[in-house]
Enzyme design. Structure first.
Site, PDB file in Angstrom:
ATOM      1  N   PHE A 298       0.854  -1.179   0.000  1.00  0.00           N
ATOM      2  CA  PHE A 298       0.000   0.000   0.000  1.00  0.00           C
ATOM      3  C   PHE A 298       0.898   1.240   0.000  1.00  0.00           C
ATOM      4  CE2 PHE A 298      -4.339  -1.330   1.963  1.00  0.00           C
ATOM      5  CZ  PHE A 298      -4.488  -2.268   0.956  1.00  0.00           C
ATOM      6  N   LYS A 299       0.484   2.237  -0.766  1.00  0.00           N
ATOM      7  CA  LYS A 299       1.234   3.499  -0.772  1.00  0.00           C
ATOM      8  C   LYS A 299       0.429   4.496   0.050  1.00  0.00           C
ATOM      9  CE  LYS A 299       3.366   6.850  -3.813  1.00  0.00           C
ATOM     10  NZ  LYS A 299       2.899   7.939  -2.977  1.00  0.00           N
TER      11      LYS A 299
END
Ligand code: ATP
Length: 696
Positions: A298-299
């Site tokens: 996940f960013k």
């Protein structure tokens, strides 16, 4: 080439071995006379070699002054000198009246030029006898000025500035004053300094040193290779230990040869972060990483943090920009003893700090995080709760882990540290290969649902095989260092090399300060444009109608790291809230040309490239993240001129302000090269010449 005569006149007149400040000023003048990077490097190399040989003790001071700093970013190196202190000191040292100074400022718009002219016109009645300035003396005085605080410090600072200005002569006055306003205006010496140092130390050693420079090869190619290697070594050292206070003494002691062993990572000294490369979409990411194993993560949309902890438990937290922000996150500092598993003594870890609802575990937006005070947060009165999503471990118990593959670094992090729900957790991740398209698409979708910006994709293991989208076309391949050379069908090997057949092998190592293909970003809104740009506001017009109290539109620029100039790229008038407009107006307020506000000026800076003329010019102080619909060729804006078209620059269609990047300095603003490299639907069509972006 070493030109021993470059500084001859100055050194001849100098009776002692203490390097005069005039030597440095001469180099600044020479650098300013040219736009040729080769000449700039040559001048700096000459300056450094002269100092290495004649006065190595002044080398460190000269390097700091040339790079327009007095210490590393993570230490306090603000001189804290407002324009009024400098003006008062100038009045005292030159006898010029305040009214004349104002007039001169209106004429020049640069305090250095003002000071220079004021001193030329100086009244003969000098109270104090000037003592010639030395490089070391100027530097130590600046360090003293920066350290002064509290009652009486302003007067004290003014006295020191006045003394310096009394002693300065000719061009020294101009550059000294520019240094005092912390805007030296001599192009991109920051990036050039490492190159110049690597060459100077390949060619010169101090008298009496117990090491020797390498013998210079006769052939040009071999010499270039030697310089190239020295540059790479020093760049890597600087990326791990970005502090000249450590680098210069090591270089003087042992030359380039000892740098890899002498100057590695150190606890409480932040390393420059590894960066991710942009991809347009999942398909491009999958093509680039075909044949490898990678981790999708996940960013998160928060603030990048580098956490250092020594064996005594002392903690430092650094921003992406290498600024110390420990006092912003005392809650995180308190957490550290609880996350250290058995056997952890010292470490350096990286993660994203994100605002969170600790009851539900729900992630909050970046805007909420931005509401936290920037320093001295009271741990008993936290208004914005945060969670650290950890993603890398670079150092453990006295050992650097940078050269270990990501799978191993991550494994160590997971096994040696302990998660604490909603406060310290691992980033959500999915290990995959390019076969796992459906799972990756699903993971990407859930990242967006969780208020993330998309995903980061990281190669897990070192991969030295060439990764081609059409492997059947490869006829020959080989690995040289971390380059993979590939010959393709229908091209001979040499041509293939030139045609980009050589590419970096995908190493899963942590590469400080590098943007490689082993970390890829896939963001959600890539359909509209390849990425956002980080631009510097350089001027503003008076707003119309509802916006008449504020600046609107704002002129934005990319920064050219080769020349240090700012190239105008567009006007922006959307995305700002009224609150932001008001804050902007306060910060960039118009002082009517009096010079009271150091953030604005009626005069265009010599290092701004813009054909438009806003009502007010801004000092380059901030970086704003800007979204846009597309990129277009423009006759009005000069950004990236010569990179895509010979006679047109590039501009943005429908630019929209997203946010101020607190974590980026102007040196990290987007470059013309980056802009020119963004795929655009408009500039790719050669017949497209209008409508041009926002050029009303
Ligand atoms: P860059 O840092 O690459 O110059 P940028 O600062 O504009 O670019 P982005 O392009 O949005 O930022 O992406 C990189 C940033 O994403 C990192 O600097 C980091 O703060 C953040 N980030 C969030 N999650 C992760 C993750 N799992 N791994 C690495 N970085 C992450």
């Amino acid at each position: 080439s070493f030109d021993p005569d470059m500084f001859k006149g100055i050194l001849d007149k100098w009776p002692t071995r203490k390097a005069p400040y005039a030597l440095l000023t001469r180099a600044f003048v020479l650098v300013n006379l040219t736009r040729s990077r080769i000449k700039i490097v040559d001048t700096l190399v000459n300056l450094l070699r002269t100092l290495i040989r004649l006065d190595p003790e002044s080398l460190l001071a000269a390097v700091w002054l040339t790079t327009n700093d007095i210490g590393p970013t993570y230490e306090n190196n603000e001189l804290g000198l407002g324009i009024s202190i400098i003006s008062k000191a100038l009045t005292g040292s030159s006898g010029t009246t305040t009214a004349t100074l104002k007039k001169l400022f209106n004429k020049h718009g640069d305090m250095g030029d003002v000071a220079f002219e004021a001193k030329v016109k100086q009244k003969a009645l000098m109270m104090k006898k000037p003592i010639p300035l030395t490089i070391k003396n100027v530097y130590t005085t600046l360090v003293k000025i920066a350290s002064m605080s509290g009652k009486g410090s302003q007067e004290n600072k003014q006295r020191h500035v006045e003394r310096l200005l009394v002693d300065a002569k000719g061009e020294e006055v101009r550059y000294l004053t520019r240094t005092l306003t912390q805007h030296l205006r001599i192009g991109a010496v920051k990036t050039t300094m490492i190159i110049a140092l690597s060459r100077a130390f390949s060619l010169s050693a101090p008298d009496g040193a117990n090491w020797e420079c390498p013998t210079m090869p006769k052939s040009k190619e071999a010499r270039q290779e030697l310089f190239g290697k020295a540059e790479e070594v020093l760049k890597q050292c600087f990326a791990r230990r970005p502090n000249y206070n450590d680098i210069i003494p090591s270089l003087l002691k042992g030359g380039i040869g000892v740098m890899e062993t002498e100057c590695g990572m150190a606890i409480h000294v932040p390393l420059k972060p590894m960066l991710g490369s942009i991809t347009r979409d999942l398909a491009e990411m999958l093509m680039k990483l075909h044949g490898t194993s990678f981790s999708c993560e996940f960013k998160y949309d928060g603030q990048r943090a580098q956490i250092h902890c020594d064996s005594n438990g002392k903690v430092s937290i650094f921003s992406r920009n290498l600024e110390l922000m420990t006092s912003k996150y005392p809650d995180l500092v308190e957490l550290i003893p609880r996350i250290r598993g058995d056997g952890v003594q010292s470490f350096v870890m990286e993660g994203e700090i994100v605002a969170i609802d600790i009851n539900t575990g729900q992630i909050k937006s970046f805007q909420i995080l931005a509401e936290r005070e920037r320093r001295n947060v009271d741990v008993g009165n936290i208004r914005v709760d945060v969670c650290l999503f950890a993603f890398d471990l670079m150092y453990l118990n006295g050992q650097e882990l940078l050269l270990r593959p990501f799978r191993e670094r991550r494994g160590l992090m997971h096994s040696m540290f302990v998660e604490i729900p909603t406060k310290f957790v691992w980033v959500r991740s999915l290990d995959a290969t390019s076969e796992d398209v459906d799972a990756i698409r699903e993971f990407f979708r859930s990242s967006l649902e969780t208020k993330c910006e998309g995903i980061m994709v990281k190669v897990l293991d070192n991969c030295t095989k060439p990764l081609m989208s059409k492997p059947e076309e490869v006829i020959e391949e080989g690995v040289e260092g971390n380059l993979v050379s590939v010959a393709m069908k229908g091209r001979d090997k040499e041509k293939a090399k030139l045609a980009g057949g050589r590419r970096k092998a995908l190493l899963a190592t942590y590469e400080p300060d590098k943007r490689l293909e082993s970390w890829l970003k896939v963001k959600k809104d890539y359909d509209s444009a390849a990425d956002t740009l980080d631009l510097v506001p350089i001027g503003g017009w008076h707003g119309l109608g509802r916006k008449s109290k504020w600046w609107s539109p704002i002129l934005l620029a990319v920064r050219n790291p080769e020349t240090g100039t700012f190239e105008a790229v567009c006007k922006c008038m959307s995305g700002f809230t009224d609150k932001y407009y008001a804050e902007m107006k306060d910060f960039y307020n118009d002082d009517g040309g009096s010079g009271e506000n150091i953030n604005t000026s009626r005069h265009k800076k010599a290092y701004y490239e813009a054909s438009l003329c806003p009502a007010i010019w801004f000092e380059p102080k901030e970086v704003w993240e800007i979204a846009f619909a597309d990129i277009t060729l423009s006759p009005t804006y000069s950004a990236a001129m010569g990179l895509v078209s010979e006679d047109r620059g590039l501009s943005l269609r429908f630019p929209r302000f997203l946010r101020k990047r607190e974590d980026k300095g102007i040196e990290e603003a987007s470059t013309p090269q980056f802009l020119a490299g963004i795929p655009s639907s408009l500039i790719l069509r050669p017949w497209f010449f209008g409508p041009l972006a926002n050029e009303s």
